[in-house]
Write an enzyme that holds these catalytic residues in place. Structure first.
Site, PDB file in Angstrom:
ATOM      1  N   ARG A 163       0.833  -1.211   0.000  1.00 33.54           N
ATOM      2  CA  ARG A 163       0.000   0.000   0.000  1.00 33.54           C
ATOM      3  C   ARG A 163       0.873   1.268   0.000  1.00 33.54           C
ATOM      4  O   ARG A 163       0.533   2.266   0.628  1.00 33.54           O
ATOM      5  CB  ARG A 163      -0.950   0.027   1.215  1.00 33.54           C
ATOM      6  CG  ARG A 163      -1.936  -1.126   1.274  1.00 33.54           C
ATOM      7  CD  ARG A 163      -2.914  -1.061   0.099  1.00 33.54           C
ATOM      8  NE  ARG A 163      -4.091  -1.889   0.338  1.00 33.54           N
ATOM      9  CZ  ARG A 163      -4.189  -3.180   0.009  1.00 33.54           C
ATOM     10  NH1 ARG A 163      -3.181  -3.778  -0.591  1.00 33.54           N
ATOM     11  NH2 ARG A 163      -5.287  -3.852   0.240  1.00 33.54           N
ATOM     12  N   SER A 235     -10.976  -1.468   3.049  1.00 33.17           N
ATOM     13  CA  SER A 235     -10.223  -1.572   4.304  1.00 33.17           C
ATOM     14  C   SER A 235      -9.965  -0.170   4.838  1.00 33.17           C
ATOM     15  O   SER A 235      -9.382   0.650   4.132  1.00 33.17           O
ATOM     16  CB  SER A 235      -8.865  -2.225   4.072  1.00 33.17           C
ATOM     17  OG  SER A 235      -9.026  -3.472   3.472  1.00 33.17           O
ATOM     18  N   GLU A 333      -5.703   3.327   6.325  1.00 32.31           N
ATOM     19  CA  GLU A 333      -5.254   3.107   4.959  1.00 32.31           C
ATOM     20  C   GLU A 333      -5.870   4.192   4.085  1.00 32.31           C
ATOM     21  O   GLU A 333      -5.339   4.566   3.054  1.00 32.31           O
ATOM     22  CB  GLU A 333      -5.791   1.732   4.538  1.00 32.31           C
ATOM     23  CG  GLU A 333      -5.114   1.096   3.389  1.00 32.31           C
ATOM     24  CD  GLU A 333      -6.029   0.604   2.309  1.00 32.31           C
ATOM     25  OE1 GLU A 333      -7.196   0.272   2.560  1.00 32.31           O
ATOM     26  OE2 GLU A 333      -5.561   0.571   1.187  1.00 32.31           O
TER      27      GLU A 333
HETATM   28  N1  EPU Z   1     -10.150 -11.713   9.844  1.00 34.94           N
HETATM   29  C1  EPU Z   1     -10.894 -11.927  10.959  1.00 34.94           C
HETATM   30  N2  EPU Z   1     -11.972 -11.117  11.200  1.00 34.94           N
HETATM   31  C2  EPU Z   1     -12.308 -10.117  10.334  1.00 34.94           C
HETATM   32  C3  EPU Z   1     -11.531  -9.886   9.194  1.00 34.94           C
HETATM   33  C4  EPU Z   1     -10.440 -10.706   8.949  1.00 34.94           C
HETATM   34  O1  EPU Z   1     -10.620 -12.834  11.779  1.00 34.94           O
HETATM   35  O2  EPU Z   1     -13.286  -9.431  10.610  1.00 34.94           O
HETATM   36  C5  EPU Z   1      -9.037 -12.635   9.551  1.00 34.94           C
HETATM   37  C6  EPU Z   1      -9.402 -13.525   8.366  1.00 34.94           C
HETATM   38  O3  EPU Z   1     -10.065 -14.687   8.763  1.00 34.94           O
HETATM   39  C7  EPU Z   1      -8.047 -13.852   7.771  1.00 34.94           C
HETATM   40  C8  EPU Z   1      -7.260 -12.586   8.050  1.00 34.94           C
HETATM   41  O4  EPU Z   1      -7.914 -11.898   9.120  1.00 34.94           O
HETATM   42  O5  EPU Z   1      -7.443 -14.910   8.442  1.00 34.94           O
HETATM   43  C9  EPU Z   1      -7.135 -11.697   6.829  1.00 34.94           C
HETATM   44  O6  EPU Z   1      -8.443 -11.348   6.380  1.00 34.94           O
HETATM   45  P1  EPU Z   1      -8.803 -11.153   4.833  1.00 34.94           P
HETATM   46  O7  EPU Z   1      -8.322 -12.292   4.050  1.00 34.94           O
HETATM   47  O8  EPU Z   1     -10.246 -10.806   4.740  1.00 34.94           O
HETATM   48  O9  EPU Z   1      -7.886  -9.943   4.393  1.00 34.94           O
HETATM   49  P2  EPU Z   1      -7.474  -8.602   5.113  1.00 34.94           P
HETATM   50  O10 EPU Z   1      -6.057  -8.686   5.544  1.00 34.94           O
HETATM   51  O11 EPU Z   1      -8.479  -8.271   6.166  1.00 34.94           O
HETATM   52  C10 EPU Z   1      -6.550  -7.516   2.912  1.00 34.94           C
HETATM   53  C11 EPU Z   1      -6.709  -6.260   2.129  1.00 34.94           C
HETATM   54  C12 EPU Z   1      -8.030  -6.270   1.383  1.00 34.94           C
HETATM   55  C13 EPU Z   1      -8.044  -7.463   0.449  1.00 34.94           C
HETATM   56  C14 EPU Z   1      -7.857  -8.742   1.291  1.00 34.94           C
HETATM   57  C15 EPU Z   1      -7.742  -9.989   0.465  1.00 34.94           C
HETATM   58  C16 EPU Z   1      -5.469  -4.578   3.371  1.00 34.94           C
HETATM   59  C17 EPU Z   1      -5.535  -3.339   4.211  1.00 34.94           C
HETATM   60  N3  EPU Z   1      -6.643  -5.109   3.015  1.00 34.94           N
HETATM   61  O12 EPU Z   1      -7.576  -7.529   3.901  1.00 34.94           O
HETATM   62  O13 EPU Z   1      -8.071  -5.086   0.589  1.00 34.94           O
HETATM   63  O14 EPU Z   1      -9.259  -7.532  -0.266  1.00 34.94           O
HETATM   64  O15 EPU Z   1      -6.618  -8.637   2.056  1.00 34.94           O
HETATM   65  O16 EPU Z   1      -6.493 -10.055  -0.128  1.00 34.94           O
HETATM   66  O17 EPU Z   1      -4.372  -5.033   3.060  1.00 34.94           O
HETATM   67  C18 EPU Z   1      -8.846  -2.859   0.552  1.00 34.94           C
HETATM   68  O18 EPU Z   1      -7.667  -2.510   0.513  1.00 34.94           O
HETATM   69  O19 EPU Z   1      -9.791  -2.006   0.548  1.00 34.94           O
HETATM   70  C19 EPU Z   1      -9.187  -4.258   0.649  1.00 34.94           C
HETATM   71  C20 EPU Z   1     -10.421  -4.692   0.771  1.00 34.94           C
END
Ligand code: EPU
Length: 337
Positions: A163, A235, A333
């Site tokens: 990012r 996010s 972010e």
């Molecule tokens: N998790 C939870 N509870 C939640 C959310 C997530 O326990 O409410 C856990 C999930 O189970 C998983 C981990 O946290 O084990 C990561 O969650 P997820 O795969 O949903 O991804 P994220 O890290 O929360 C990032 C990006 C997203 C992107 C997803 C998928 C950032 C800031 N966000 O989210 O990007 O879609 O990975 O690759 O890096 C965005 O930037 O707007 C965005 C949506």
């Protein structure tokens, strides 16, 4: 063509749907338009706005907002393995992903359904499901109003990171991205290693480009709010990057804690959504703002009446809870204006 809108409400132009006034919005299509616009702008302060999917307005904007509307996709060259394209900054990102998948070109499929315009993709190096925009970007074309000059910056000089890019730092407020050049591959290299992607792709019959796009779209639709219905900016926080020792001591108490390696092997990336979720905040609302019930990393405008300041105050409380429980600072972010 140049189009100017004076004293207009930004609510229909930002994904959080907050109401703030813009003194002047200037849409442009061509490079000549930009030169003409800046010959007339008296102010030396201005900003660029794509789909405003990552901007939270907390006040009225009294300086000009420049909006790219050029949506062309042009094939620059092609060989047996890849296609080199130039894409106008104003094209909807997902229209580019759809275009590439329809033509059997690999590289963007994991980035399906990310809201925003092509010109915003390099700014925060959008990423999802194990892919980042930087993996396919060759160069970024931009206009420097200070010199009235057009410059093409090769990807290796764009300072891309998680990012991150030069466009958020040294070039912030100094350039207008006009087009982005990508190299897409004719040779399939599916990236299925993240979360549920492989299972969703297999259930659709295997790793074709179309199946990967459909799987990613289904995963996103299931977890993320529909911006057409509920104001949000994806996010809200970045995933924090911590020393490996910090992650190790947390894993002793929370062995299930998601954590990911980074390019620096002394650091580990944690999931801010998981940290917020562990604080019991998923689905929690206060006033007009809430934590999304299916993805705790996303803050939502629950009533459509939230103000930017209200969102900031709510986000402050969320990060305070995380700091109190885990001793970790999570940072927005979203660009706060
Ligand atoms: N998790 C939870 N509870 C939640 C959310 C997530 O326990 O409410 C856990 C999930 O189970 C998983 C981990 O946290 O084990 C990561 O969650 P997820 O795969 O949903 O991804 P994220 O890290 O929360 C990032 C990006 C997203 C992107 C997803 C998928 C950032 C800031 N966000 O989210 O990007 O879609 O990975 O690759 O890096 C965005 O930037 O707007 C965005 C949506």
């Amino acid at each position: 063509m140049i189009r100017i809108f004076e004293n207009s409400d930004l609510a229909t132009r930002n994904s959080f749907k907050v109401h703030q006034q813009a003194a002047k919005i200037i849409e442009f299509e061509t490079n000549d338009d930009l030169v003409e616009i800046f010959a007339q702008i008296a102010e030396n302060k201005w900003m660029v706005m794509g789909g405003a999917n990552n901007i939270l307005f907390t006040k009225d904007v009294d300086f000009p907002i420049i909006v790219p509307k050029n949506e062309q996709i042009e094939i620059i060259s092609e060989d047996q393995e890849s296609v080199h394209i130039r894409v106008g900054a104003g094209l909807e990102w997902d229209d580019l992903v759809a275009w590439s998948v329809e033509r059997g070109l690999w590289g963007l499929e994991n980035l399906s359904l990310i809201p925003g315009k092509v010109g915003a993709a390099p700014v925060q190096n959008i990423g999802a499901y194990g892919a980042e925009a930087k993996d396919t970007i060759e160069s970024v074309e931009m206009f420097f109003p200070e010199q009235s000059a057009f410059v093409t910056l090769a990807a290796e000089h764009c300072g891309f990171g998680y990012r991150e890019s030069v466009f958020k730092h040294t070039l912030k407020g100094r350039v207008i991205i006009t087009a982005v050049q990508f190299r897409l591959s004719k040779v399939g290299t599916p990236r299925l290693g993240y979360g549920d992607v492989e299972r969703e792709v297999e259930s659709r019959g295997g790793a074709t480009l179309r199946n990967i796009r459909e799987a990613i779209c289904a995963i996103r639709r299931a977890k993320l709010p529909d911006t057409a219905v509920t104001g949000n900016a994806g996010s809200f926080f970045k995933n924090p990057i911590v020393d490996i020792s910090v992650a190790q001591s947390m894993l002793e108490s929370y062995p299930q804690m998601p954590h990911y390696p980074t390019a620096d092997n002394t650091k580990v990336k944690l999931a801010a959504g998981w940290l917020i979720d562990q604080c019991g905040l998923k689905g929690y609302c206060e006033g007009n703002v809430g934590v999304h019930s299916r993805q705790a990393l996303v803050l939502i405008n629950t009533t459509g009446e939230a103000t930017g300041s209200e969102v900031i105050a709510f986000a402050g409380k969320v990060s305070q809870c995380v700091a109190q429980k885990f001793g970790i600072t999570i940072e927005p972010e979203v660009n706060i204006l």
